[in-house]
Design an enzyme around this catalytic site. Sequence first.
Site, short mmCIF file in Angstrom:
data_model
loop_
_atom_site.label_atom_id
_atom_site.label_comp_id
_atom_site.label_asym_id
_atom_site.label_seq_id
_atom_site.Cartn_x
_atom_site.Cartn_y
_atom_site.Cartn_z
N PRO A 87 0.85 -1.20 0.00
CG PRO A 87 -0.06 -1.09 2.16
CD PRO A 87 0.73 -1.99 1.23
N GLY A 89 2.11 5.00 0.80
CA GLY A 89 1.95 5.99 1.87
C GLY A 89 1.36 5.38 3.11
N GLY A 91 3.49 3.41 5.55
CA GLY A 91 4.47 3.01 6.57
C GLY A 91 5.18 1.70 6.28
CG LEU A 92 3.39 -1.53 5.13
CD1 LEU A 92 2.51 -2.58 4.48
CD2 LEU A 92 3.89 -2.04 6.50
CB SER A 94 5.25 1.95 -0.95
OG SER A 94 4.97 3.33 -0.86
CB SER A 95 8.94 6.00 -0.70
OG SER A 95 9.45 5.81 0.60
CB ALA A 96 12.57 2.35 0.65
CB ALA A 97 9.77 -1.23 -2.13
CG ASP A 138 12.15 3.06 5.22
OD1 ASP A 138 12.60 2.89 6.36
OD2 ASP A 138 11.00 3.48 5.00
N1 ADP Z 1 3.58 1.71 -6.72
C1 ADP Z 1 4.12 2.93 -6.77
N2 ADP Z 1 4.25 3.57 -7.94
C2 ADP Z 1 4.78 4.80 -8.02
N3 ADP Z 1 5.21 5.52 -6.95
C3 ADP Z 1 5.11 4.93 -5.73
C4 ADP Z 1 4.57 3.61 -5.59
N4 ADP Z 1 4.60 3.29 -4.27
C5 ADP Z 1 5.11 4.37 -3.64
N5 ADP Z 1 5.43 5.36 -4.49
C6 ADP Z 1 5.96 6.70 -4.14
O1 ADP Z 1 6.20 6.75 -2.73
C7 ADP Z 1 5.35 7.73 -2.10
C8 ADP Z 1 4.93 7.26 -0.72
O2 ADP Z 1 6.07 7.26 0.11
P1 ADP Z 1 6.03 7.59 1.65
O3 ADP Z 1 5.27 8.85 1.91
O4 ADP Z 1 7.42 7.54 2.12
O5 ADP Z 1 5.18 6.39 2.25
P2 ADP Z 1 5.59 4.84 2.40
O6 ADP Z 1 7.01 4.70 1.99
O7 ADP Z 1 5.38 4.58 3.85
O8 ADP Z 1 4.62 4.07 1.57
C9 ADP Z 1 4.19 7.90 -3.05
O9 ADP Z 1 3.55 9.14 -2.87
C10 ADP Z 1 4.89 7.76 -4.41
O10 ADP Z 1 5.56 8.96 -4.75
C1 PMV Z 2 9.74 7.99 9.84
C2 PMV Z 2 10.90 7.23 9.20
O1 PMV Z 2 11.80 6.82 10.24
C3 PMV Z 2 10.41 5.97 8.48
C4 PMV Z 2 9.40 6.20 7.40
O2 PMV Z 2 8.96 5.00 6.80
P1 PMV Z 2 7.73 5.01 5.76
O3 PMV Z 2 8.08 5.90 4.63
O4 PMV Z 2 6.54 5.53 6.51
O5 PMV Z 2 7.56 3.61 5.32
C5 PMV Z 2 11.64 8.17 8.25
C6 PMV Z 2 13.03 7.70 7.83
O6 PMV Z 2 13.64 6.86 8.52
O7 PMV Z 2 13.52 8.23 6.83
MG MG Z 3 8.61 5.94 2.60
#
Ligand code: ADP
Ligand code: PMV
Ligand code: MG
Length: 302
Positions: A87, A89, A91-92, A94-97, A138
């Site tokens: 999912p 945004g 907390g898992l 997704s941005s790093a993956a 991450d």
């Molecule tokens: N499947 C995806 N396709 C494109 N961009 C993605 C995807 N998943 C995540 N992202 C990018 O990562 C952002 C979310 O990152 P973040 O706020 O750090 O939340 P989290 O890393 O916890 O999911 C999204 O707004 C988007 O820019």
């Molecule tokens: C809040 C934080 O410690 C982790 C954020 O993880 P996520 O993007 O919510 O999956 C930020 C960071 O370590 O860069």
């Molecule tokens: Mg993130």
Amino acid sequence: MITCSAPGKIYLFGEHAVVYGHSAICCAIDIRTRVQVEKCDSIVIESVLGRTGIDHDIHPYVSRVIEKMQEHAEFKGLRVRVDSKLPVGSGLGSSAAVTVAGIQALNHLFGCGLQLEDIARIGHSIEKEVQGNASPTDTYVSTMGGVVMIPQRRKLQALDCPIVIGNTGRFSSTRELVANVAKLKGEFPEIIDPILEDIGSMSAIAEEYVNRKDYLTIGRLMNVNHGLLDAIGVGGPELSALVYAARNSGATAAKITGAGGGGCMVALADENSAQRIAKAIRDTGAEALITRNTGEGVRLES
Ligand SMILES: Nc1ncnc2c1ncn2[C@@H]1O[C@H](COP(=O)(O)OP(=O)(O)O)[C@@H](O)[C@H]1O
Ligand SMILES: C[C@@](O)(CCOP(=O)(O)O)CC(=O)O
Ligand SMILES: [Mg+2]
């Protein structure tokens, strides 16, 4: 055409505090993001967020991956397709993956010769740019897999128990939550700094219990970590409802994971309680997933 995938993560300990250099313990999970890349005439990015070219509003991470990789390879056109089970945004990680899988896919497509350490480092620089301030956690755990201690970048023993994740379904931007903590810390450093230090000490103490696979002690400390995250303002009623539903149905531990605000909480379970905990979470109206730690970081799929 090349496809690479990278895993998401949960924090056992230390989110937010790790942004200020305190220790964290982070665990890669078996839910992955796939990025497929191929050469073409122009730049096209396709994901659940839409179809764009380089676009720093809609695709900030993928756009920066493409721009950064232009320092390592010469190309004009590219088609990038993202397909993620994580999912967004929530907390898992997704941005790093998406960042790590994207870098590795282009690394393979253009034969750049980047090693895993390079991928983690480039990934971290992208997270810092988009998030404002970011720890290397991450992107490192998504690259390497396993359970890692940051900032030491030490691999710990694998986590053998089922991991139950409850998702409030409310999008929360890590950039915003990190900025909120920075603001509170700036206003009340005498109060917030010791809490962040305490979270770091907890990670340092917990390392030994993780390596001993003492899940009861890890769980007690994770519950304390949840309270401290709530104290620095990244909790909320939806997250707390899921945390208590999980604890009341037998979770060894339940806490916020990642940035908080909305997004996900994580519970540690045993083989018998995982389904019951997931049901208790679903009964509140939220989504639940059962997953496990993965030792596999970023990998080539095809
Ligand atoms: N499947 C995806 N396709 C494109 N961009 C993605 C995807 N998943 C995540 N992202 C990018 O990562 C952002 C979310 O990152 P973040 O706020 O750090 O939340 P989290 O890393 O916890 O999911 C999204 O707004 C988007 O820019
Ligand atoms: C809040 C934080 O410690 C982790 C954020 O993880 P996520 O993007 O919510 O999956 C930020 C960071 O370590 O860069
Ligand atoms: Mg993130």
